[in-house]
Write a protein that holds these residues in place. Structure first.
Motif, PDB file in Angstrom:
ATOM      1  N   GLY A 143      -5.610  -3.779   6.924  1.00  0.00           N
ATOM      2  CA  GLY A 143      -5.887  -3.969   8.332  1.00  0.00           C
ATOM      3  C   GLY A 143      -4.919  -4.954   8.921  1.00  0.00           C
ATOM      4  N   GLY A 144      -5.427  -5.746   9.921  1.00  0.00           N
ATOM      5  CA  GLY A 144      -4.553  -6.725  10.544  1.00  0.00           C
ATOM      6  C   GLY A 144      -4.195  -7.708   9.555  1.00  0.00           C
ATOM      7  N   VAL A 173      -9.075  -6.708  -3.635  1.00  0.00           N
ATOM      8  CA  VAL A 173      -7.867  -6.029  -4.102  1.00  0.00           C
ATOM      9  C   VAL A 173      -7.122  -7.035  -4.975  1.00  0.00           C
ATOM     10  CG1 VAL A 173      -5.688  -4.990  -3.367  1.00  0.00           C
ATOM     11  CG2 VAL A 173      -7.719  -4.663  -1.981  1.00  0.00           C
ATOM     12  N   THR A 174      -6.493  -6.563  -6.026  1.00  0.00           N
ATOM     13  CA  THR A 174      -5.661  -7.470  -6.823  1.00  0.00           C
ATOM     14  C   THR A 174      -4.217  -6.985  -6.800  1.00  0.00           C
ATOM     15  OG1 THR A 174      -6.167  -6.220  -8.817  1.00  0.00           O
ATOM     16  CG2 THR A 174      -7.523  -8.153  -8.388  1.00  0.00           C
ATOM     17  N   ARG A 223       4.379   1.134   1.856  1.00  0.00           N
ATOM     18  CA  ARG A 223       4.352   0.114   2.926  1.00  0.00           C
ATOM     19  C   ARG A 223       4.126  -1.272   2.338  1.00  0.00           C
ATOM     20  NH1 ARG A 223       1.193  -2.466   6.625  1.00  0.00           N
ATOM     21  NH2 ARG A 223      -0.814  -1.708   5.852  1.00  0.00           N
ATOM     22  N   PHE A 227       0.882  -1.160   0.000  1.00  0.00           N
ATOM     23  CA  PHE A 227       0.000   0.000   0.000  1.00  0.00           C
ATOM     24  C   PHE A 227       0.922   1.213   0.000  1.00  0.00           C
ATOM     25  CE2 PHE A 227      -2.756  -3.237   1.878  1.00  0.00           C
ATOM     26  CZ  PHE A 227      -3.894  -3.066   1.104  1.00  0.00           C
ATOM     27  N   PRO A 265     -10.805  -3.677  -8.661  1.00  0.00           N
ATOM     28  CA  PRO A 265     -10.033  -4.273  -7.573  1.00  0.00           C
ATOM     29  C   PRO A 265      -8.542  -3.966  -7.617  1.00  0.00           C
ATOM     30  CG  PRO A 265     -10.855  -5.959  -9.069  1.00  0.00           C
ATOM     31  CD  PRO A 265     -11.502  -4.673  -9.460  1.00  0.00           C
ATOM     32  N   ALA A 291      -8.168  -9.719   1.652  1.00  0.00           N
ATOM     33  CA  ALA A 291      -8.653  -8.840   0.579  1.00  0.00           C
ATOM     34  C   ALA A 291      -8.167  -9.358  -0.779  1.00  0.00           C
ATOM     35  CB  ALA A 291      -8.177  -7.416   0.809  1.00  0.00           C
ATOM     36  N   GLY A 337      -1.901  -6.242  12.417  1.00  0.00           N
ATOM     37  CA  GLY A 337      -0.969  -5.592  11.492  1.00  0.00           C
ATOM     38  C   GLY A 337      -0.045  -6.566  10.784  1.00  0.00           C
ATOM     39  N   ALA A 338      -0.300  -7.868  10.950  1.00  0.00           N
ATOM     40  CA  ALA A 338       0.585  -8.875  10.329  1.00  0.00           C
ATOM     41  C   ALA A 338       0.374  -8.961   8.827  1.00  0.00           C
ATOM     42  CB  ALA A 338       0.345 -10.236  10.962  1.00  0.00           C
ATOM     43  N   GLY A 339      -0.813  -8.529   8.361  1.00  0.00           N
ATOM     44  CA  GLY A 339      -1.121  -8.632   6.927  1.00  0.00           C
ATOM     45  C   GLY A 339      -2.253  -9.607   6.648  1.00  0.00           C
ATOM     46  N   SER A 397      -5.557  -9.276   7.038  1.00  0.00           N
ATOM     47  CA  SER A 397      -6.698  -8.689   6.313  1.00  0.00           C
ATOM     48  C   SER A 397      -6.324  -8.353   4.873  1.00  0.00           C
ATOM     49  CB  SER A 397      -7.215  -7.449   7.040  1.00  0.00           C
ATOM     50  OG  SER A 397      -7.814  -7.839   8.255  1.00  0.00           O
ATOM     51  N   THR A 398      -5.077  -7.961   4.664  1.00  0.00           N
ATOM     52  CA  THR A 398      -4.620  -7.710   3.291  1.00  0.00           C
ATOM     53  C   THR A 398      -4.658  -9.009   2.496  1.00  0.00           C
ATOM     54  OG1 THR A 398      -3.162  -5.973   4.091  1.00  0.00           O
ATOM     55  CG2 THR A 398      -2.701  -6.833   1.896  1.00  0.00           C
ATOM     56  N   GLY A 433      -8.231  -1.306  -5.440  1.00  0.00           N
ATOM     57  CA  GLY A 433      -8.478  -1.699  -4.053  1.00  0.00           C
ATOM     58  C   GLY A 433      -9.675  -0.976  -3.486  1.00  0.00           C
TER      59      GLY A 433
END
Lengths: 244, 284
Positions: free
Chosen positions: B283-284, A58-59, A21, A18, B275, A52, A44-46, A48-49, B278
């Motif tokens: 988040g986490g 998100v791609t 980051r 992102f 997408p 996604a 914050g480990a990733g 949720s990313t 995004g």
């Protein structure tokens, strides 16, 4: 052939940023069909990313995801059809009944009429929610709302079930119940489960365990083997440091 | 890439093609419309608030303004009309405009709360899901516009009966255009609290710089520049489309403008919800 080809989940060399980051850095793991895999990581480990990306909200150009043998980037709709998702945020419409919520979801998957009703009945039955179908989602407690969301995620008979911290905000009894239910789904229905959490007590010794920290995979094995003769919490804290 | 890998990939493509879910155009559209309608009917306050706004304009503002504004005979009118009669189509447009923004506000809320994720992770084409959302919001707008027209009729502002039928497609196209604008805005505004400000910057200029409250020739008397801005404002054309339809007349130019704006806002919304850009925050 990857394990995903048989109904599992495969993540290969996945990276995502992102802006400056780096949220995920070369993440790879595989979950065989019918396995319960805990994705354990501090905030914050990733996680949720990763979710996604797995759900194509998100791609990313870096890396590959296969869901039940279907490449997500090349065949997004076919891959999404194989996937049931329970998001961290509540996604029920609180002003609709449980059944109407499920009917809405069924329609988004192209199911309607008797077929949809039969599947809704079966999903509610499986999660011990059959009596609650006519109730407004608002009237349910947190645990039952989560169960409704899990029942909903099963209506289209997915082969892979993704749950992003599904026990957040629940009391201990509800957490234990939901954790057991989902373990049962993997063993009884052959469903491949990826369960993201930061709570080590939700991980059973026989589960597959992927520990994610600062966007990288720190461990990928059976939970009992990762823990060895020490409590998993202790091992997890040692691996991820005080930030956990 | 080796020949073996290519062959494996081709086999996977064939498998995926057979597993590809059938596109449930009608089922998903109806479900999204039904959900929006149920939500709307469950929020009685929203319904009355949506009606009170144009009624205040009609019964208070127009009554006070009537003496100040003289109107000449301009198409589609064939005789002198009162100011109340003039602003009814503009107030129908106002309903569509506010509702389009309200729907997009709920989209930002949905995205923060997660139900937008549910929609976007279903195996239907994303453009169709977003279009269905637009149609759902437009149906709610049309219900409100007809309720407003009925109350206006009760106060003596009656249109030709054919106009009440022909205005339906005009309201639909106008609602789609303003909904698409809201959808595009919702894809770029990341937080709910920022959205109110954006709405003020969109709703008020769009409404006041249009032919909703005064004809363009009146605006021209004050400022040519303002008149030109009004003339390119797509909201003006949506209002004129409604105005002509209410008198059973067709305004092709207004339809063209409204459709072009709908497509432009729609493309922008699709890009916004791509997408690769995004739609969730890390988040986490």
């Amino acid at each position: 052939m990857t394990q995903a080809a048989g109904g599992g989940l495969s993540v290969r060399h996945l990276s995502h940023s992102f802006g400056p980051r780096r949220a995920l850095d070369d993440v790879s793991f595989e979950v065989a069909q019918g396995a319960f895999c805990a994705l354990l990581g501090p905030n914050g480990a990733g996680k949720s990313t990763l979710f996604a990306l797995l759900t194509r909200l998100v791609t990313t150009p870096q890396g590959e995801i296969e869901v039940a043998g279907v490449n997500l980037a090349r065949h997004p709709r076919a891959a999404l059809a194989q996937m049931g998702v329970v998001f961290q945020q509540p996604t029920l419409d609180l002003d609709l009944t449980v059944r109407r919520n499920l009917r809405y979801f069924a329609a988004l998957h192209g199911l309607s009429g008797r077929e949809a009703e039969a599947r809704i009945d079966a999903a509610l039955e499986r999660l011990d929610m059959a009596e609650r179908g006519g109730e407004l989602a608002r009237s349910l407690n947190g645990g039952h709302r989560r169960r409704t969301e899990i029942a909903r995620a099963l209506i289209h008979r997915p082969r892979v079930l993704l749950l992003d911290e599904p026990t957040v905000g629940l009391d201990a009894a509800s957490r234990a119940n939901i954790t057991r239910h989902v373990h049962d789904l993997a063993s009884d229905m052959g469903l491949t489960v990826l369960w993201a959490t930061h709570l080590t007590d939700e991980v059973w010794a026989t589960d597959r365990l992927v520990i994610l920290h600062r966007g990288r995979v720190l461990a990928d094995s059976v939970a009992g083997r990762v823990a060895g003769d020490r409590p998993l919490t202790e091992v997890f804290l040692a691996m991820t440091g005080a930030e956990a | 890439m080796t020949a073996q890998t290519q062959e494996a990939q081709a086999a996977q493509d064939r498998d995926a093609a057979t597993q590809r879910p059938r596109t449930a155009w009608g089922t998903s559209l109806l479900a999204i419309v039904e959900r929006e309608a149920l939500r709307f009917l469950g929020q009685r306050g929203r319904f009355f608030a949506a009606l009170v706004r144009p009624l205040v304009w009609l019964l208070v503002f127009a009554a006070g303004f009537r003496a100040a504004l003289g109107l000449s005979i301009i198409p589609p009118y064939q005789t002198y009309i009162t100011y109340e009669v003039y602003i009814v189509p503009g107030l129908c447009g106002m309903i569509l405009l506010f509702n389009g923004m309200q729907s997009s506000l709920s989209l930002v809320y949905d995205r923060e709360m997660g139900s937008m994720r549910l929609l976007l992770t279903s195996p239907q084409p994303r453009w169709w899901l977003l279009f269905s959302k637009l149609v759902a919001g437009t149906c709610v707008s049309i219900l409100q516009a007809y309720a407003f027209l009925a109350i206006s009729a009760a106060f003596g502002i009656v249109m030709p009966w054919l106009g009440y039928i022909l205005v339906l497609p005009a309201l639909f196209v106008g609602g789609l255009m303003l909904g698409a604008l809201g959808l595009a805005l919702s894809s770029f505004v990341r937080q709910l609290e920022n959205f109110a400000g954006v709405m003020n910057f969109v709703i008020f200029p769009m409404f006041f710089l249009s032919s909703a409250l005064y004809p363009l020739w009146k605006m021209e008397e004050s400022s040519q520049l303002l008149r030109d801005i009004c003339a390119v404002n797509p909201f003006t054309h949506a209002v004129e489309l409604i105005r002509f339809a209410l008198y059973a007349q067709f305004n092709g130019w207004a339809l063209l403008w409204t459709l072009v704006a709908t497509v432009a806002f729609g493309v922008l919304a699709l890009w916004g919800y791509d997408p690769a850009r995004g739609t969730t925050r890390a988040g986490g």
